[in-house]
Design an enzyme around this catalytic site. Structure first.
Site, short mmCIF file in Angstrom:
data_model
loop_
_atom_site.label_atom_id
_atom_site.label_comp_id
_atom_site.label_asym_id
_atom_site.label_seq_id
_atom_site.Cartn_x
_atom_site.Cartn_y
_atom_site.Cartn_z
N THR A 26 -6.74 -23.09 -7.92
CA THR A 26 -5.80 -24.20 -8.12
C THR A 26 -4.37 -23.88 -7.70
OG1 THR A 26 -5.68 -23.45 -10.43
CG2 THR A 26 -7.12 -25.32 -9.95
N GLY A 65 14.77 -13.39 -3.90
CA GLY A 65 13.51 -12.85 -3.40
C GLY A 65 13.20 -13.40 -2.02
N GLU A 70 14.64 -16.43 2.78
CA GLU A 70 14.20 -17.22 3.92
C GLU A 70 15.00 -18.52 4.05
OE1 GLU A 70 9.57 -15.63 4.12
OE2 GLU A 70 10.03 -17.51 3.11
N HIS A 343 3.55 1.08 26.42
CA HIS A 343 4.99 1.17 26.61
C HIS A 343 5.43 0.21 27.71
CE1 HIS A 343 8.99 2.98 26.94
NE2 HIS A 343 8.81 2.94 28.27
#
Length: 381
Positions: A26, A65, A70, A343
């Site tokens: 849920t 956090g 963000e 590379h």
């Protein structure tokens, strides 16, 4: 098991199904601390922020956090000013300490961002977009005394998420959630009853069980639950699940922080190794003018076991998977140090990190000496 379902306020939607096995999935909803009324316009959660119809000039974000970081990245890119309100004594408390320091330099300093630490928002009064500011009362986390009041255009609540488990009637199968609302489960995702015993054929995955509140963790738990459901025992190693913060640059990690690794080394009596490398030594990062960043790895110097890897830098969220897969498959530093990386690629950041680690397994001579010493010990009759 029989499951009844419906839609609140509607009598024409609903029904029931019967199944041998049931998975509870849920999810969760944004957690809003007491004293913060959400109006969805000037005081809002991350859910509202995704569909906000106006752009505040100054946004206070409660919590520093992943979610808060963000959105601060997004808001500052759009020209907004941001103020973090953090209850802990330091910004980004869930991050590795060294990575958090670099994240503060790269993601906060040099941007229109400031922060208050060691305080909580005890009272928030919504405003009117573009007309009336939001008032935020700040209280010292330790003394519980009001220390300041902020007036901002908007306030985003990013204090984590809470499980969406109310109304499941778990008591009917002898199950109760913990005080935070999480459903207790075994390592095999089996739901546990009040007596701590497995409830047959009922599983719970994702945010509802609180083991690791990430979408990909929920997916992995679902796969594990199905495997166990089909009689193929499976236990997910949650320490092998990577996490990422999608900022610019990105932050990612898997396993434990350096502070936790040091605790483990002290408790278990092993020597801890810490390897580090910089993005400034990577050709691809420099070519893209993204040389800021670092990677670090904690490992056991006696066995080469990888305990944790943390990265901040260009595409850190993509780079972490080599480390997470190594932990998941129990590969040691010795197992992967001779792997070849193309590379120039960013993957060479991990290549350099792993190759810089030095494992010091116990010498055979030391083992023999120990054995001989042990042989001379008198044995009690």
């Amino acid at each position: 098991h029989t499951i009844k379902y419906g839609l609140p306020g509607r009598v024409d939607v609903g029904g029931q199904v019967t199944a041998k096995d049931v998975i509870i999935a849920t999810g969760s909803v944004p957690f809003v601390p007491p004293g913060i009324p959400i109006d969805g316009k000037t005081v809002f959660t991350s859910d509202h922020a995704l569909k906000l119809e106006w752009l505040p000039n100054w946004v206070a974000i409660i919590g520093s956090g992943y979610i808060g970081l963000e959105f601060s990245d997004v808001y500052t890119a759009l020209g907004c000013e941001v103020t973090f309100i953090e209850a802990m004594d330091k910004i980004m408390p869930g991050f590795d300490t060294e990575i958090a320091r670099m994240a503060e330099r790269l993601l906060i300093k040099g941007r229109p961002i400031d922060y208050h630490t060691g305080v909580i928002a005890t009272k928030v009064t919504p405003g009117v977009p573009g007309v009336k500011p939001v008032e935020i009362e700040l209280t010292d986390f330790k003394t519980k005394k009001v220390v300041d009041t902020l007036e901002v255009d908007a306030c985003m609540v990013a204090t984590g998420r809470a499980p969406y488990t109310n109304g499941l009637n778990l008591a009917s199968i002898g199950v109760e959630t913990d005080r935070r609302g999480f459903v207790p489960v075994s390592d095999k995702m089996e739901v546990l009853g009040k007596d701590g015993q497995v409830v047959p054929n009922v599983y719970c995955i994702g945010d509802a069980n609180g083991k690791y509140m990430l979408a990909h963790a929920a997916s992995a738990q679902g796969i594990s639950a199905i495997e166990n459901m089909l009689g193929r025992p499976n236990v997910l190693n949650h320490l092998s699940i990577p996490a990422a913060c999608f900022t610019h640059p990105e932050v990612s990690f898997v396993g434990v922080t350096q502070d936790k690794a040091e605790e483990m080394a002290k408790e278990q009596g092993f020597k801890l190794g810490v390897a580090k490398t910089s993005f400034k030594a990577n050709s691809k990062a420099l070519a893209e003018k993204e040389g800021e960043g670092m990677a670090k790895m904690m490992y056991r110097k006696d066995t080469g076991e990888i305990l944790g890897v943390h990265i901040i830098g260009l595409h850190a969220a993509d780079l972490i998977h080599e480390a997470s897969n190594a932990i998941a498959t129990k590969q040691t530093v010795q197992d992967i140090k001779f792997a070849v990386h193309a590379h120039p690629t960013l993957s060479e950041v991990l290549d350099e990190l792993i190759k810089s680690a030095h494992v010091e397994p116990p010498s055979s001579s030391s083992s023999n000496s120990t054995a001989k010493a042990g042989a001379k010990q008198p044995v009690a009759a």
